[in-house]
Scaffold this active site. Structure first.
Site, mmCIF file in Angstrom:
data_model
loop_
_atom_site.group_PDB
_atom_site.id
_atom_site.type_symbol
_atom_site.label_atom_id
_atom_site.label_comp_id
_atom_site.label_asym_id
_atom_site.label_seq_id
_atom_site.Cartn_x
_atom_site.Cartn_y
_atom_site.Cartn_z
ATOM 1 N N LYS A 26 -9.834 3.432 -23.239
ATOM 2 C CA LYS A 26 -10.450 4.338 -22.268
ATOM 3 C C LYS A 26 -11.753 4.907 -22.824
ATOM 4 O O LYS A 26 -11.804 5.391 -23.960
ATOM 5 C CB LYS A 26 -9.485 5.486 -21.949
ATOM 6 C CG LYS A 26 -10.008 6.447 -20.892
ATOM 7 C CD LYS A 26 -8.943 7.421 -20.456
ATOM 8 C CE LYS A 26 -8.870 8.669 -21.323
ATOM 9 N NZ LYS A 26 -9.982 9.603 -21.132
ATOM 10 N N ASP A 31 -13.261 6.433 -17.650
ATOM 11 C CA ASP A 31 -12.732 7.733 -17.206
ATOM 12 C C ASP A 31 -13.908 8.647 -16.867
ATOM 13 O O ASP A 31 -14.263 9.536 -17.632
ATOM 14 C CB ASP A 31 -11.854 8.316 -18.320
ATOM 15 C CG ASP A 31 -11.208 9.623 -17.898
ATOM 16 O OD1 ASP A 31 -11.155 9.901 -16.687
ATOM 17 O OD2 ASP A 31 -10.762 10.360 -18.797
ATOM 18 N N LYS A 87 -14.037 10.438 -13.991
ATOM 19 C CA LYS A 87 -13.543 11.571 -13.166
ATOM 20 C C LYS A 87 -14.590 12.016 -12.156
ATOM 21 O O LYS A 87 -15.014 13.173 -12.127
ATOM 22 C CB LYS A 87 -13.125 12.735 -14.053
ATOM 23 C CG LYS A 87 -11.881 12.462 -14.874
ATOM 24 C CD LYS A 87 -11.290 13.736 -15.449
ATOM 25 C CE LYS A 87 -10.086 13.457 -16.312
ATOM 26 N NZ LYS A 87 -10.416 12.775 -17.574
ATOM 27 N N ASP A 125 -17.956 14.384 -6.131
ATOM 28 C CA ASP A 125 -19.283 14.772 -5.649
ATOM 29 C C ASP A 125 -19.279 14.542 -4.139
ATOM 30 O O ASP A 125 -18.228 14.231 -3.562
ATOM 31 C CB ASP A 125 -20.347 13.897 -6.363
ATOM 32 C CG ASP A 125 -21.714 14.587 -6.455
ATOM 33 O OD1 ASP A 125 -22.167 15.162 -5.444
ATOM 34 O OD2 ASP A 125 -22.318 14.532 -7.544
ATOM 35 N N THR A 153 -3.790 17.557 -17.012
ATOM 36 C CA THR A 153 -2.615 17.895 -17.827
ATOM 37 C C THR A 153 -2.829 19.120 -18.725
ATOM 38 O O THR A 153 -1.889 19.596 -19.342
ATOM 39 C CB THR A 153 -2.198 16.697 -18.699
ATOM 40 O OG1 THR A 153 -3.349 16.250 -19.432
ATOM 41 C CG2 THR A 153 -1.668 15.560 -17.854
ATOM 42 N N ARG A 167 -5.990 11.843 -29.336
ATOM 43 C CA ARG A 167 -5.992 12.408 -30.685
ATOM 44 C C ARG A 167 -4.840 11.990 -31.598
ATOM 45 O O ARG A 167 -5.084 11.806 -32.800
ATOM 46 C CB ARG A 167 -6.112 13.946 -30.584
ATOM 47 C CG ARG A 167 -7.508 14.370 -30.163
ATOM 48 C CD ARG A 167 -7.555 15.798 -29.648
ATOM 49 N NE ARG A 167 -6.929 15.902 -28.322
ATOM 50 C CZ ARG A 167 -6.926 17.007 -27.591
ATOM 51 N NH1 ARG A 167 -7.495 18.100 -28.058
ATOM 52 N NH2 ARG A 167 -6.351 17.019 -26.407
HETATM 53 O O1 LIG Z 1 -8.020 11.098 -16.699
HETATM 54 C C1 LIG Z 1 -7.559 11.213 -17.850
HETATM 55 O O2 LIG Z 1 -7.507 10.271 -18.613
HETATM 56 C C2 LIG Z 1 -6.967 12.507 -18.206
HETATM 57 C C3 LIG Z 1 -6.412 13.240 -17.158
HETATM 58 C C4 LIG Z 1 -5.646 14.382 -17.451
HETATM 59 O O3 LIG Z 1 -5.090 15.023 -16.554
HETATM 60 N N1 LIG Z 1 -5.497 14.754 -18.748
HETATM 61 C C5 LIG Z 1 -6.088 14.070 -19.784
HETATM 62 O O4 LIG Z 1 -5.880 14.465 -20.937
HETATM 63 N N2 LIG Z 1 -6.867 12.974 -19.521
HETATM 64 C C6 LIG Z 1 -7.558 12.265 -20.618
HETATM 65 O O5 LIG Z 1 -6.588 11.719 -21.499
HETATM 66 C C7 LIG Z 1 -6.995 11.850 -22.869
HETATM 67 C C8 LIG Z 1 -5.942 12.617 -23.605
HETATM 68 O O6 LIG Z 1 -6.326 12.758 -24.934
HETATM 69 P P1 LIG Z 1 -5.380 13.413 -26.028
HETATM 70 O O7 LIG Z 1 -4.969 14.768 -25.532
HETATM 71 O O8 LIG Z 1 -6.274 13.492 -27.231
HETATM 72 O O9 LIG Z 1 -4.213 12.471 -26.197
HETATM 73 C C9 LIG Z 1 -8.368 12.511 -22.857
HETATM 74 O O10 LIG Z 1 -9.332 11.483 -22.958
HETATM 75 C C10 LIG Z 1 -8.457 13.175 -21.485
HETATM 76 O O11 LIG Z 1 -9.790 13.162 -20.987
#
Ligand SMILES: O=C(O)c1cc(=O)[nH]c(=O)n1[C@@H]1O[C@H](COP(=O)(O)O)[C@@H](O)[C@H]1O
Length: 230
Positions: free
Chosen positions: A38, A65, A67, A70, A119, A210
């Protein structure tokens, strides 16, 4: 990416890194333990969009990603432009106008995923943002709208995956970030589940950043997550 039953395809590694050299180094270290990557804001704004095409040419799947959210015309044309990137997945926020516009711009081979409620939000965060509904109900409402409009999949937390599956049926993808192996730090994520619990809840893909990007041995962490997704 030929065998859909291969659990490696269920893991999406978030390349949340400062630049393309760091991303390429991580992909090399992970090797064949992951097949889907991603590219989000951090890497995308640091030259990562060009990387998408190179990864796709290597047979890896790319999740852009972006998101998007607009006015309809801007979303439609943005999705149309991204359709030539070689990406397989592209995110938009799950607002009805935005989702309809994204489908108008979607090119062949690109799957549009609707982000329901981030999330990192809990009920208090949703209330602070002006929503009267608790997160679970907001996710359910947006999932139903996304299915009716015809989106290819949904992004939600694994905690909502089973109820979202009942709403959208078997034909749409459920993609869940907020995934943490047991004992890993949640960081800013508030709706968190383990890979194994997410799999049991019926997800198609998990997104993990992470816990892998920050690991001493990212390949080993990716392999352990994939084993839980089998
Ligand atoms: O669309 C996403 O990927 C996304 C949606 C969401 O609701 N929450 C979310 O954490 N993400 C993405 O998922 C990844 C989670 O990363 P970690 O929290 O480091 O595992 C990040 O790149 C966020 O941008």
């Amino acid at each position: 990416m030929t065998d859909p039953a291969d659990p490696r395809h269920r893991l999406i590694v978030a390349l949340d890194l400062p630049g393309v050299p760091e991303a390429e180094a991580l992909i090399d270290r992970i090797g064949d333990a992951a097949t889907v990557y991603k590219i989000g804001y951090q890497l995308g704004y640091a030259g990562g969009l060009a990387l998408a095409e190179r990864l796709a040419a290597r047979g890896l799947k790319v999740f852009l990603d972006l998101k998007l959210h607009d006015i309809g015309n801007t979303v439609e044309e943005g999705v149309r432009a991204a359709s030539g990137s070689g990406a397989t997945f592209l995110t938009v926020h799950a607002y009805p106008q935005t989702m309809r516009a994204a489908l108008r711009g979607r090119g062949a081979g690109l799957k549009i995923l609707a982000v329901t409620v981030l999330t990192s939000y809990d009920d208090a965060d949703a209330a602070e943002a002006g929503y009267a509904l608790p997160v679970a109900e907001l996710v359910a409402r947006r999932a139903a709208q996304a299915a009716e409009i015809g989106l290819d999949g949904l992004v939600c937390s694994a905690a909502e995956a089973a109820s979202v599956r009942r709403i959208v049926g078997p034909g749409r993808l459920i993609v869940t970030p907020g995934i943490r192996p047991a004992g890993a730090e949640a960081g800013d994520q508030k709706r968190v589940m383990t890979p194994a619990a997410a799999r049991t809840a019926g997800i198609d893909h998990v997104v993990v950043g992470r816990p892998i990007t920050g690991a001493a041995d990212p390949r080993a962490v990716a392999q352990a997550i994939v084993a839980d997704l089998a």
